[in-house]
Design a protein around this motif. Structure first.
Motif, PDB file in Angstrom:
ATOM      1  N   THR A  92      23.991  23.956  42.364  1.00  0.00           N
ATOM      2  CA  THR A  92      23.324  22.803  42.973  1.00  0.00           C
ATOM      3  C   THR A  92      24.104  22.238  44.151  1.00  0.00           C
ATOM      4  N   GLY A  93      25.243  22.864  44.496  1.00  0.00           N
ATOM      5  CA  GLY A  93      26.042  22.393  45.622  1.00  0.00           C
ATOM      6  C   GLY A  93      26.893  23.508  46.187  1.00  0.00           C
ATOM      7  N   PRO A  94      27.417  23.341  47.408  1.00  0.00           N
ATOM      8  CA  PRO A  94      28.241  24.378  48.036  1.00  0.00           C
ATOM      9  C   PRO A  94      29.471  24.759  47.224  1.00  0.00           C
ATOM     10  N   GLY A  95      30.043  23.799  46.472  1.00  0.00           N
ATOM     11  CA  GLY A  95      31.228  24.088  45.681  1.00  0.00           C
ATOM     12  C   GLY A  95      30.980  25.133  44.608  1.00  0.00           C
ATOM     13  N   GLN A  96      29.803  25.094  43.992  1.00  0.00           N
ATOM     14  CA  GLN A  96      29.470  26.079  42.967  1.00  0.00           C
ATOM     15  C   GLN A  96      29.234  27.461  43.583  1.00  0.00           C
ATOM     16  N   VAL A  97      28.649  27.482  44.777  1.00  0.00           N
ATOM     17  CA  VAL A  97      28.475  28.755  45.476  1.00  0.00           C
ATOM     18  C   VAL A  97      29.844  29.335  45.835  1.00  0.00           C
ATOM     19  N   LEU A  98      30.753  28.473  46.263  1.00  0.00           N
ATOM     20  CA  LEU A  98      32.111  28.917  46.572  1.00  0.00           C
ATOM     21  C   LEU A  98      32.777  29.511  45.335  1.00  0.00           C
ATOM     22  N   LEU A  99      32.613  28.878  44.174  1.00  0.00           N
ATOM     23  CA  LEU A  99      33.200  29.394  42.936  1.00  0.00           C
ATOM     24  C   LEU A  99      32.621  30.766  42.594  1.00  0.00           C
ATOM     25  N   TYR A 100      31.300  30.916  42.741  1.00  0.00           N
ATOM     26  CA  TYR A 100      30.673  32.209  42.483  1.00  0.00           C
ATOM     27  C   TYR A 100      31.240  33.277  43.411  1.00  0.00           C
ATOM     28  N   ARG A 101      31.305  32.972  44.698  1.00  0.00           N
ATOM     29  CA  ARG A 101      31.793  33.950  45.676  1.00  0.00           C
ATOM     30  C   ARG A 101      33.247  34.326  45.381  1.00  0.00           C
ATOM     31  N   PHE A 102      34.043  33.358  44.942  1.00  0.00           N
ATOM     32  CA  PHE A 102      35.439  33.615  44.619  1.00  0.00           C
ATOM     33  C   PHE A 102      35.553  34.604  43.460  1.00  0.00           C
ATOM     34  N   LEU A 103      34.842  34.323  42.358  1.00  0.00           N
ATOM     35  CA  LEU A 103      34.939  35.176  41.176  1.00  0.00           C
ATOM     36  C   LEU A 103      34.318  36.553  41.425  1.00  0.00           C
ATOM     37  N   ASP A 104      33.221  36.583  42.151  1.00  0.00           N
ATOM     38  CA  ASP A 104      32.586  37.855  42.487  1.00  0.00           C
ATOM     39  C   ASP A 104      33.520  38.738  43.296  1.00  0.00           C
ATOM     40  N   ARG A 105      34.232  38.127  44.242  1.00  0.00           N
ATOM     41  CA  ARG A 105      35.136  38.896  45.097  1.00  0.00           C
ATOM     42  C   ARG A 105      36.416  39.306  44.370  1.00  0.00           C
ATOM     43  N   VAL A 106      36.792  38.595  43.303  1.00  0.00           N
ATOM     44  CA  VAL A 106      37.896  39.067  42.458  1.00  0.00           C
ATOM     45  C   VAL A 106      37.563  40.451  41.918  1.00  0.00           C
ATOM     46  N   GLY A 107      36.322  40.605  41.418  1.00  0.00           N
ATOM     47  CA  GLY A 107      35.896  41.899  40.913  1.00  0.00           C
ATOM     48  C   GLY A 107      35.917  42.968  41.986  1.00  0.00           C
ATOM     49  N   LYS A 108      35.419  42.637  43.165  1.00  0.00           N
ATOM     50  CA  LYS A 108      35.429  43.608  44.262  1.00  0.00           C
ATOM     51  C   LYS A 108      36.863  44.010  44.608  1.00  0.00           C
ATOM     52  N   GLY A 109      37.758  43.031  44.631  1.00  0.00           N
ATOM     53  CA  GLY A 109      39.146  43.327  44.966  1.00  0.00           C
ATOM     54  C   GLY A 109      39.797  44.276  43.972  1.00  0.00           C
ATOM     55  N   LEU A 110      39.554  44.054  42.690  1.00  0.00           N
ATOM     56  CA  LEU A 110      40.183  44.887  41.662  1.00  0.00           C
ATOM     57  C   LEU A 110      39.716  46.339  41.717  1.00  0.00           C
ATOM     58  N   ARG A 111      38.482  46.572  42.161  1.00  0.00           N
ATOM     59  CA  ARG A 111      37.939  47.932  42.102  1.00  0.00           C
ATOM     60  C   ARG A 111      38.143  48.742  43.382  1.00  0.00           C
ATOM     61  N   THR A 112      38.353  48.100  44.522  1.00  0.00           N
ATOM     62  CA  THR A 112      38.286  48.811  45.796  1.00  0.00           C
ATOM     63  C   THR A 112      39.377  49.860  45.962  1.00  0.00           C
ATOM     64  N   ALA A 113      40.639  49.482  45.786  1.00  0.00           N
ATOM     65  CA  ALA A 113      41.730  50.432  46.016  1.00  0.00           C
ATOM     66  C   ALA A 113      41.710  51.588  45.010  1.00  0.00           C
ATOM     67  N   PRO A 114      41.525  51.345  43.699  1.00  0.00           N
ATOM     68  CA  PRO A 114      41.415  52.476  42.773  1.00  0.00           C
ATOM     69  C   PRO A 114      40.260  53.412  43.111  1.00  0.00           C
ATOM     70  N   ARG A 115      39.128  52.850  43.527  1.00  0.00           N
ATOM     71  CA  ARG A 115      37.983  53.692  43.884  1.00  0.00           C
ATOM     72  C   ARG A 115      38.276  54.535  45.129  1.00  0.00           C
ATOM     73  N   ASP A 116      38.845  53.915  46.169  1.00  0.00           N
ATOM     74  CA  ASP A 116      39.152  54.657  47.392  1.00  0.00           C
ATOM     75  C   ASP A 116      40.205  55.723  47.139  1.00  0.00           C
ATOM     76  N   ALA A 117      41.186  55.408  46.293  1.00  0.00           N
ATOM     77  CA  ALA A 117      42.201  56.408  45.948  1.00  0.00           C
ATOM     78  C   ALA A 117      41.579  57.569  45.172  1.00  0.00           C
ATOM     79  N   LEU A 118      40.670  57.260  44.250  1.00  0.00           N
ATOM     80  CA  LEU A 118      40.009  58.298  43.469  1.00  0.00           C
ATOM     81  C   LEU A 118      39.165  59.206  44.362  1.00  0.00           C
ATOM     82  N   LEU A 119      38.515  58.622  45.362  1.00  0.00           N
ATOM     83  CA  LEU A 119      37.757  59.422  46.323  1.00  0.00           C
ATOM     84  C   LEU A 119      38.686  60.370  47.079  1.00  0.00           C
TER      85      LEU A 119
END
Length: 385
Positions: A92-119
């Motif tokens: 219902t406010g920008p702060g909650q969207v910011l929290l979502y984007r933060f947590l979502d990007r934590v997941g992206k961060g954890l997976r990117t380097a292992p995936r690129d290395a595996l490729l």
């Protein structure tokens, strides 16, 4: 030479996750604006999101190298975003969207380097361009389907309903990933790791990190490209369709340009990417009609297809096997930290100056990165994938 089935499996996972992410992404800046956020706030949200992803890339890479395995970090990195959709749908406010984007990007961060290395570990060096190009193509095909689904569902479900629906492909990606089987090379425990700092990495890696850091300051969020299209006169639905066309062209060009990079050299295609980015941002600075805006967005697809795969493949040749995921993660972290001031500065230049001023500044930084890249004409030592 056929590519490993692992490349196609990882591509399928990325396809599904990008369907989920890109159902949300083109609507986010417009959703934030509807919640009362200005361009400065949007720049802050996007900058925090991308910087967060990059900070966790070094964590994911280092943990993966220490464990001698890639799959656990992939499961965590892809699983976390799939569980977060309610947080965004109920915001219902920008702060909650910011929290979502933060947590979502934590997941992206954890997976990117292992995936690129595996490729990189799944194909010989002479096929790196094709492997990364195919992966980027499948990833971006998902980014094409996602906005199109959002466009079709938006009149029936509304913005929040689209956010809820995006959870379905995210969970499917996780199910596909469960079928991944790591090869012996990725799952065996590596030799002792070098210190996690640039000075411990090869000189060619450090030079490319410097050039990429300069370029990162030009890399404002794509959300600003979408806002610029709306500023030029496109409706919300038309912006979503334009973004769909961008992603479709990006997906179609990624594999051919990856093959081209294998033939003419990864370094040449990386340089082409720097030049195209500068040209696109100059175009967005000068654009005065929706037609020109869409034309430069499609040219931006050529940049993305040329640069994203080739730069990742080029990076994989600059580091030895025992520290591959760590070095990839460190690179993305250093560059990604700079995305926060880049997006924030871009938003402030637009808000307190003008859109042409912000885009022209981005073009200037991209040209500086190209100059530094060409200045260092040394051929880097190649490490096997």
């Amino acid at each position: 030479m056929k590519l490993s089935p692992l490349v196609y499996l990882l591509g399928t996972v990325s396809f599904l996750m990008d369907v989920a992410s890109e159902m949300v992404y083109p609507l986010l800046p417009l959703f934030l604006a509807s919640l009362g956020a200005g361009t400065g706030t949007i720049g802050l949200v996007e900058g925090v999101a991308e910087a967060t992803a990059s900070l966790f890339k070094v964590v994911g890479g280092r943990l993966s190298d220490r464990m001698g395995a890639r799959k656990p970090l992939l499961l965590l990195g892809y699983g976390l975003p799939g569980l977060l959709r309610p947080l965004l749908a109920l915001a219902t406010g920008p702060g909650q969207v910011l929290l979502y984007r933060f947590l979502d990007r934590v997941g992206k961060g954890l997976r990117t380097a292992p995936r690129d290395a595996l490729l990189a570990e799944s194909v010989p060096q002479e096929a790196l361009g094709r492997a990364y190009g195919l992966h980027r193509g499948m990833d971006t095909l998902g980014a094409t389907v996602g906005p199109l689904l959002a466009f079709l569902l938006l009149p029936h479900l509304g913005v929040r309903g689209v956010f809820w629906a995006s959870a379905v492909p995210a969970l499917l990606a996780l199910l596909v990933l469960l079928g991944l089987r790591e090869g012996r090379r990725a799952s065996s425990r590596p030799t002792p790791l070098p210190p996690l700092r640039p000075s411990a990495m090869p000189p060619a890696y450090r030079r490319f990190l410097l050039v990429s850091s300069v370029f990162a300051l030009a890399l404002s969020s794509n959300a600003f490209l979408l806002l610029r299209l709306k500023d030029l006169g496109l409706s919300e639905g038309e912006v979503t369709l334009a973004y769909t066309a961008y992603n479709l062209l990006y997906a179609l060009l990624s594999y051919p340009l990856g093959s081209l990079a294998d033939r003419i050299g990864l370094r040449r295609v990386v340089a082409l990417g720097f030049a195209l980015y500068a040209l696109v941002y100059l175009g967005f600075a000068w654009a005065y009609s929706p037609f020109l805006g869409v034309a430069f967005l499609l040219l931006y697809a050529l940049y993305s297809a040329a640069f994203e795969g080739a730069s990742r493949a080029y990076l994989a040749t600059l580091v030895p096997q025992e520290a591959k995921a760590s070095a990839i993660g460190l690179y993305h972290t250093v560059v990604g930290i700079l995305l926060l001031p880049a997006s924030l500065l871009f938003g402030l230049l637009w808000e307190h100056g003008s859109a042409p001023l912000a885009f022209a500044a981005g073009a200037g930084l991209a040209l500086l990165a190209l100059f530094l890249f060409l200045l260092d004409g040394k051929k880097p030592p190649a490490y096997p994938g």
